[in-house]
Design an enzyme around this catalytic site. Sequence first.
Site, PDB file in Angstrom:
ATOM      1  N   LYS A 102       0.854  -1.187   0.000  1.00  0.00           N
ATOM      2  CA  LYS A 102       0.000   0.000   0.000  1.00  0.00           C
ATOM      3  C   LYS A 102       0.895   1.243   0.000  1.00  0.00           C
ATOM      4  O   LYS A 102       1.758   1.406   0.877  1.00  0.00           O
ATOM      5  CB  LYS A 102      -0.872  -0.040   1.263  1.00  0.00           C
ATOM      6  CG  LYS A 102      -2.201   0.652   1.122  1.00  0.00           C
ATOM      7  CD  LYS A 102      -3.022   0.376   2.376  1.00  0.00           C
ATOM      8  CE  LYS A 102      -4.403   0.948   2.299  1.00  0.00           C
ATOM      9  NZ  LYS A 102      -5.111   0.825   3.577  1.00  0.00           N
TER      10      LYS A 102
HETATM   11  O1  G3P Z   1      -7.839   1.732   5.214  1.00  0.00           O
HETATM   12  C1  G3P Z   1      -8.124   2.955   4.672  1.00  0.00           C
HETATM   13  C2  G3P Z   1      -9.482   3.511   4.965  1.00  0.00           C
HETATM   14  O2  G3P Z   1     -10.452   2.534   4.790  1.00  0.00           O
HETATM   15  C3  G3P Z   1      -9.590   4.281   6.247  1.00  0.00           C
HETATM   16  O3  G3P Z   1     -10.886   4.418   6.694  1.00  0.00           O
HETATM   17  O4  G3P Z   1     -12.480   4.897   8.505  1.00  0.00           O
HETATM   18  O5  G3P Z   1     -10.095   5.626   8.760  1.00  0.00           O
HETATM   19  O6  G3P Z   1     -11.609   6.783   7.156  1.00  0.00           O
HETATM   20  P1  G3P Z   1     -11.283   5.491   7.845  1.00  0.00           P
END
Ligand code: G3P
Length: 217
Positions: free
Chosen positions: A87
Site C-alpha cells: 500500500k
Molecule cells: O484503510 C483505509 C481507509 O479505509 C480508512 O478508513 O475509517 O479511517 O476513514 P477510515
Amino acid sequence: MKFFIDTANLSQIREAQDLGVLDGVTTNPSLMAKEGITGNGNIIKHYKDICEIVNGDVSAEVISVDFEGMKREGEMLAKLNPQIVVKVPMIEEGVKALKYFSDVGIKTNCTLVFSSGQALIAAKAGANYVSPFIGRLDDNSTDGLELIKEIRQIYDNFAFKTEILAASIRHTMHIVNCAKIGADVITGPLSSIKGLLNHPLTDIGLKKFLEDYKKGN
Ligand code: G3P
C-alpha cells in the site's frame, strides 16, 4: 464485487473469513496501532498472521515517503507472502514507487485517494488497486460516491485494469451504493459488511415460520 475487511483485528478477520464472503484485508498504520501492534517485528508478524487466516490479498502499508525507502520496504513486505499487496500513498514519490512495483510484478494499492485526477495517475502508474476514501470525503461535505462514479467512468473510458477499492466505508449503504456504481472492491468494518444481512421482515418472517411449524408438531 470483492469484499475486503478494513481492520487489523484478528478475531474480526476470522469472523469475516468464517462467514465465507471475505476476499481480502486492508490495514494501515492507524489500524495496526489501534490493535496495539507496534514495532517492525510485531507488525511483520501480524501481517503473516493475517495471511494465514485469509486466502486473498492483504494490504500492507509502507511508512517511507521517499522512493528509495518505499522500494526497500515494499520489496521486504512483498517477500513475506504472495498475498501481500504493498500500500503506497498518493504522493509524487509514491507514483514513482507504484510504477517501479508494477514493472517488477509487485502488487500495489494506492491509498489516500481523494480525487479522480489522483485515481487517473495511479492507474497510469500501474497500481493494481486504487483506494478512494469515501467516508472521509462525506465527513467533509463532499460526496464520496460521486468520486467512485467519476473514477468508474474514467477507468472504463480507457479500459484501465486498476481495480477501484472503495475505502473508508462508514455504513452498509455505502457498500450497496458502491455495488450499484460498479466499484470492484469495498473495504469496510465487519459491522458494515454484516449489516448487509439485516432486515426486520426477515426476522419477523422467520419467527412466524418457526411458530407455525411448532403448531403443526
Ligand atoms: O484503510 C483505509 C481507509 O479505509 C480508512 O478508513 O475509517 O479511517 O476513514 P477510515
